[in-house]
Design a protein around this motif. Structure first.
Motif, mmCIF file in Angstrom:
data_model
loop_
_atom_site.group_PDB
_atom_site.id
_atom_site.type_symbol
_atom_site.label_atom_id
_atom_site.label_comp_id
_atom_site.label_asym_id
_atom_site.label_seq_id
_atom_site.Cartn_x
_atom_site.Cartn_y
_atom_site.Cartn_z
ATOM 1 N N PHE A 10 -6.554 -25.292 -54.595
ATOM 2 C CA PHE A 10 -5.732 -26.107 -53.698
ATOM 3 C C PHE A 10 -6.181 -26.113 -52.239
ATOM 4 O O PHE A 10 -6.198 -27.178 -51.611
ATOM 5 N N PRO A 11 -6.569 -24.959 -51.671
ATOM 6 C CA PRO A 11 -7.005 -25.021 -50.270
ATOM 7 C C PRO A 11 -8.123 -26.028 -50.041
ATOM 8 O O PRO A 11 -8.136 -26.729 -49.035
ATOM 9 N N GLU A 61 -6.646 -29.644 -50.626
ATOM 10 C CA GLU A 61 -5.695 -30.078 -49.606
ATOM 11 C C GLU A 61 -6.377 -30.826 -48.463
ATOM 12 O O GLU A 61 -5.844 -31.797 -47.928
ATOM 13 N N ALA A 62 -7.582 -30.355 -48.126
ATOM 14 C CA ALA A 62 -8.297 -30.998 -47.026
ATOM 15 C C ALA A 62 -8.709 -32.427 -47.382
ATOM 16 O O ALA A 62 -8.975 -33.241 -46.500
ATOM 17 N N LEU A 98 -6.798 -34.459 -49.396
ATOM 18 C CA LEU A 98 -5.637 -35.291 -49.709
ATOM 19 C C LEU A 98 -5.251 -36.312 -48.632
ATOM 20 O O LEU A 98 -4.783 -37.401 -48.974
ATOM 21 N N PRO A 99 -5.418 -35.976 -47.339
ATOM 22 C CA PRO A 99 -5.058 -37.011 -46.356
ATOM 23 C C PRO A 99 -5.888 -38.285 -46.491
ATOM 24 O O PRO A 99 -5.529 -39.315 -45.932
ATOM 25 N N HIS A 100 -6.993 -38.218 -47.225
ATOM 26 C CA HIS A 100 -7.877 -39.382 -47.313
ATOM 27 C C HIS A 100 -7.664 -40.219 -48.571
ATOM 28 O O HIS A 100 -8.399 -41.165 -48.811
ATOM 29 N N PRO A 133 -1.177 -39.127 -52.364
ATOM 30 C CA PRO A 133 -1.603 -37.736 -52.553
ATOM 31 C C PRO A 133 -0.595 -36.885 -53.336
ATOM 32 O O PRO A 133 -0.980 -35.908 -53.960
ATOM 33 N N VAL A 176 -0.325 -32.772 -56.142
ATOM 34 C CA VAL A 176 0.123 -31.478 -55.616
ATOM 35 C C VAL A 176 1.000 -30.681 -56.582
ATOM 36 O O VAL A 176 1.260 -29.504 -56.341
ATOM 37 N N HIS A 226 -3.209 -25.506 -59.866
ATOM 38 C CA HIS A 226 -4.494 -25.938 -59.319
ATOM 39 C C HIS A 226 -5.636 -25.025 -59.740
ATOM 40 O O HIS A 226 -6.490 -24.643 -58.946
ATOM 41 N N ARG A 278 2.790 -28.073 -49.201
ATOM 42 C CA ARG A 278 2.139 -29.132 -49.973
ATOM 43 C C ARG A 278 3.066 -30.333 -50.171
ATOM 44 O O ARG A 278 2.614 -31.434 -50.418
ATOM 45 N N PHE A 310 3.064 -34.061 -48.576
ATOM 46 C CA PHE A 310 2.442 -35.272 -49.125
ATOM 47 C C PHE A 310 3.453 -36.183 -49.841
ATOM 48 O O PHE A 310 3.095 -37.206 -50.400
ATOM 49 N N GLU A 343 -1.038 -22.676 -48.900
ATOM 50 C CA GLU A 343 -2.008 -21.604 -49.144
ATOM 51 C C GLU A 343 -3.328 -21.921 -48.459
ATOM 52 O O GLU A 343 -4.339 -22.087 -49.110
ATOM 53 N N ARG A 344 -3.307 -22.095 -47.160
ATOM 54 C CA ARG A 344 -4.584 -22.339 -46.481
ATOM 55 C C ARG A 344 -5.106 -21.052 -45.883
ATOM 56 O O ARG A 344 -4.989 -20.805 -44.686
ATOM 57 N N PRO A 387 -8.960 -33.270 -41.108
ATOM 58 C CA PRO A 387 -7.726 -33.941 -40.710
ATOM 59 C C PRO A 387 -6.764 -32.971 -40.025
ATOM 60 O O PRO A 387 -6.637 -31.820 -40.439
#
Lengths: 642, 254
Positions: free
Chosen positions: A7-8, A11-12, A14-16, A20, A24, A101, B13, B16, B176-177, B221
């Motif tokens: 997921f990490p 996640e980066a 998903l904004p694109h 999205p 998740v 994930h 999360r 989104f 979870e970053r 982003p």
């Protein structure tokens, strides 16, 4: 081996991407179990977009059945759209499950449910993104066992190269049995490698392992025979049948997504199987015999499901829902029980003859009264005899008249084009039927505000049906026939404006036909289409007929057979069909006789109400028809005020 | 009919979640927890829920607001807890008051945002902010369904500053970053206060403005969170609680 969440990294990205939220997870009633506390782990996939895959009942049922077991874990994965696929490839993010994930490659089993053949290229995309070799022969000890289920798995031959195994029929008990075999093999230290576990599965007689069978071809391109290539592997593989639906009240806790999906309702399967005997209908043939869920079982599932989900609509699913022996009590009982809660009821797949307007009125009592949908399937009385859809035009008109009299204003009719023995005249009759419906509606209501929509799909002959030998109508002929019908409707001055006409061109049907009745040689075609970028073939905007045809030329080069050979060619009695070694319980001779009856326009009754016609399923599978009535009623639940 | 105003969040999360997605999830939560909703009249009755100023998809929020109408009176705090329990973690109902004042939406004058720019050096961000603030107007463009729109992103900005760096940065909202809390990797955090105007200026418009004036281009982003929305205190540049008036109007003992 610790398995990390992707997921990490995801996640980066998903904004694109579009929507999205579909990637998740975190759906209500979803389950994330401790990886290390489980020794058999399943990744389940519906190989289409999340919005289509999430509501799929089959996946939802197996997900729950597996997760309820101690030491067993199941997570879900869906096809990612091309925008995310490109980013995942660029950034090295593998195919993941939406629950925790986790990378799909880390699981023991990777099970795909195929409702339609058009998901095959999506399977290859998922395998590729997961880092699992596309072909079974290239996989190693640590790759998951890739298996297919669902209706399309009744002829898994076109994807035989990509599968480790396939299971046909009901999955509930089957996945548990497979789990135990895999668990034992792992506990023993995985003796004999992949071959050994696949052999153990194959020896049960209920798991098809394509690589344990050799296919021999005749000089003319037809199949000579299909032979097991090692001891202990059965000649034929049986389908699985769950007998008591009340013992399997799944899904108990249906998933409620945050993203919008195609079906947003609490679905309850009220019976499985169908004995109407419509000759075109693969589902009706391969899910025999009829097994009803009891009225009280239905009532409990609906109650528990609504509490768990908050859905505002209940769908009573089956292949022909109005045929449930206690359908009137079920619908009335549910409508009474939820009158206060504004819960709507829907009953997909209702037959014209079984339908009565009381039922329709009951269904719309708590919700909106939209249109009524019927499926006469064939335009002329003659063609309906061929397909064994026993509806007379008189029945339909009478039903429709009552409906209009009760305030319904819109009727939708479903038909097929390209049925065996069909002529232009049979299809033109569809227009006549629509006109008669509108005329009757105007007569009953005394007004002109009446609409009838005609929706037409192309017929694709399917394995394990009496039409498995039939020639498919070419795309050009389908289009020409539909154009004639369209013109005859449009040019009608009295009714034309009130008839809606929806149809699909014939091209996608040819690809579906190629995949439905294909054999192992079609694997090369699917692979070529995938390599050329083919994905999401069930989606008009992604499907490319030209790509499929170009890849078929390439993939079938040197075999002596081509697309026409698979689709528009009629098969003979003696021909070995690619799926003959997969036993749906139907006796091939019975299917052939029924095919001959079709050509002679002889109808066959429903064996639920009449004596047995010896289709073979019950004795072959040691099953029997299970229907009510139980005589019980569905009482309103007492509401406990808090 | 009793009306209740709720503050809710979109965390981690679940940032989104689109507004439409949230609406469906919320209305289902109402059904699951059997809240005695008031329904609209008409052919297809709908539960009475109105939403204010939803944050864009992909943007987290600590301060979203909605109002519901009930057929039977309920204690706001009990209702809040019940609904919160029924929603997935991340969509949390964090405050509830009974409606006692009108013109709630007008009270939402401004939003306070936090923008987390991973991979951006603090000093570089500070230079860009200074350049942006020095301008009278900063034209930016945004692609909408109706084509490209050009508008000013500077006028509506009431405050913009770079926050001092902090360990763990206080932005841990359940995501979870783990990768970008690495020591030594640069990360700038901006605090932004924007007046609600037409056309609405969103945090990404301000980021476009920073790019336009000072070539600030974050490599990944930005992670954006709405921290508050409500009345704007121009003196201090702070956004205050929009539910305060309802709370103040409540009879003693509630």
């Amino acid at each position: 081996m610790p398995v990390e969440s992707v997921f990490p990294r995801l996640e980066a990205l998903l904004p694109h991407v579009q929507k999205p939220i579909q990637y998740v997870g975190g759906e209500l009633n979803s389950t994330v179990k401790d990886w290390d506390a489980c020794d058999v782990r399943w990744a389940l996939m519906y190989p289409d977009a999340y919005e289509v895959g999430l509501p799929n009942q089959g996946v939802m049922i197996l997900y729950e059945v597996l997760n309820e077991r101690e030491g067993v874990l199941a997570e879900r994965t869906y096809s990612v759209w091309p925008d995310l696929e490109a980013l995942m490839r660029e950034h090295g993010v593998p195919q993941f499950t939406v629950d925790a994930h986790r990378p799909v490659k880390a699981f023991d089993l990777f099970g795909l449910s195929f409702s339609t053949e058009l998901g095959y290229t999506n399977m290859l995309a998922a395998l590729d993104l997961a880092g699992i070799p596309l072909e079974s022969k290239d996989r190693g000890l640590d790759d998951p066992i890739v298996l297919a289920g669902g209706h399309a798995a009744f002829n898994p031959e076109p994807i035989a190269d990509f599968l480790d195994c396939a299971v046909i029929g009901d999955g509930e008990q089957a996945v548990l049995d497979m789990t135990e075999i895999v668990r034992a093999w792992k506990a023993e230290g995985r003796p004999g490698g992949r071959d050994e576990v696949l052999l153990r599965l194959a020896k049960t007689g209920g798991v098809y392992v394509p690589r344990f069978y050799d296919v021999e071809y005749l000089p003319d391109g037809r199949i000579g025979r299909v032979v097991p290539n090692r001891p202990g592997v059965p000649w034929r593989v049986s389908k699985h049948t769950v007998m008591d639906l009340d013992e399997w009240p799944y899904p108990k806790q249906p998933l409620v997504p945050l993203a919008e999906t195609v079906h947003e309702r609490m679905s309850v399967e009220i019976f499985r199987g169908c004995t109407r005997g419509c000759r075109f209908c693969q589902a009706g043939m391969i899910t025999r015999p009829v097994r009803e869920r009891s009225i009280t079982g239905i009532g409990e599932m609906v109650d528990r499901g609504l509490k768990a989900t908050g859905f505002e609509e209940v769908g009573l699913l089956s292949l022909s829902s109005a045929d449930h022996s206690e359908i009137a009590d079920v619908t009335k009982g549910l409508a009474d029980r939820y009158a206060e809660d504004k819960i709507g009821l829907s009953l997909p797949s209702t037959r014209v003859d079984a339908f009565n307007i009381d039922l329709a009125n009951e269904l719309s009592r708590n919700g909106r009264r939209s249109g009524l949908t019927f499926a006469p399937e064939g335009g002329s009385e003659r063609i309906r005899k061929v397909i064994n859809k026993m509806v007379s035009e008189e029945d339909l008109i009478n039903t429709v008249a009552t409906a209009y009299g009760n305030g319904w204003r819109q009727v939708k009719l479903y038909f097929m084009c390209g049925l065996p023995t069909e002529t232009d005249e049979d299809v033109l009759q569809i227009g006549e039927m629509a006109k008669n419906v509108i005329a009757k509606g105007r007569e009953v209501t005394g007004g002109n505000d009446i609409r009838c929509t005609v929706s037409i799909g192309g017929f694709v002959p399917k394995p394990h049906t009496p039409f498995q030998w039939a020639p498919q109508l070419s795309a050009e002929d389908t289009d020409a026939r539909l154009a004639k019908l369209r013109d005859s409707i449009r040019h009608d001055r009295k009714f034309g404006k009130n008839i809606g006409f929806r149809y699909h061109d014939g091209k996608p049907g040819i690809v579906e036909g190629l995949l439905s009745r294909g054999d192992r040689r079609i694997g090369a075609v699917i692979r070529a289409v995938y390599d050329d970028g083919g994905r999401f073939d069930g989606w008009r905007e992604h499907f490319s007929y030209d790509r499929w045809m170009a890849c078929a030329d390439k993939g079938l080069a040197g075999t002596g057979v081509d697309v026409d050979w698979y689709t528009t060619r009629e098969r003979g009695y003696e021909e070995v069909l690619p799926w003959d070694h997969l036993d749906s319980g139907l006796d091939k001779d019975w299917l052939w006789e029924d095919w001959q009856d079709a050509l002679e326009e002889v109808e066959v009754e429903d064996c639920r109400w009449t004596p047995c016609f010896d289709c073979g399923v019950c004795p072959q599978m040691d099953t029997h028809i299970q229907i009510g009535p139980t005589g019980k009623k569905l009482l309103p639940l007492t509401v406990v005020k808090s | 009919m009793q009306r209740i105003r709720l503050r809710y969040t979109k965390r981690g999360r679940l940032r989104f979640t689109s507004h439409r997605d949230f609406q469906r999830a919320f209305e289902r939560a109402l059904r699951r927890s059997a809240v005695p909703m008031a329904y609209s009249a008409g052919f297809t009755p709908h539960p009475k829920v109105s939403y204010a100023n939803a944050a864009p998809t992909g943007v987290a929020s600590e301060a979203e607001y909605l109002e519901i109408g009930l057929a039977e009176a309920r204690d706001p705090e009990e209702l809040r807890a019940q609904l919160d329990e029924s929603l997935p973690p991340g969509l949390d109902i964090v405050d509830a008051v009974e409606v006692r004042t009108a013109n709630f939406v007008e009270r939402l004058e401004a939003s306070e945002w936090q923008l987390r720019l991973a991979g951006v050096d603090r000093d570089e961000a500070a230079r860009a902010v200074a350049a942006f603030l020095a301008e009278e107007a900063v034209e930016v463009q945004r692609t909408t369904k109706n084509g490209v729109r050009v508008f000013d992103a500077r006028g509506a900005v009431s405050a913009l500053q770079v926050l001092p760096s902090q360990v763990g940065d206080g932005n841990d909202t359940g995501t979870e970053r783990a990768d970008d809390v690495r020591p030594g990797s640069p990360c700038a955090i901006l605090r932004l206060v924007v007046r609600h105007a037409t056309p609405a200026v969103r945090p990404d418009d301000v980021l476009s403005g920073l790019r336009a004036t000072a070539d600030l281009a974050p490599p990944v982003p930005a992670e954006v969170t709405r921290l508050a929305q409500g009345p704007l205190d121009e003196e201090t540049g702070t956004v205050t609680d929009p539910l305060a008036l309802d709370r103040a109007a409540a009879p003693a003992g509630r």
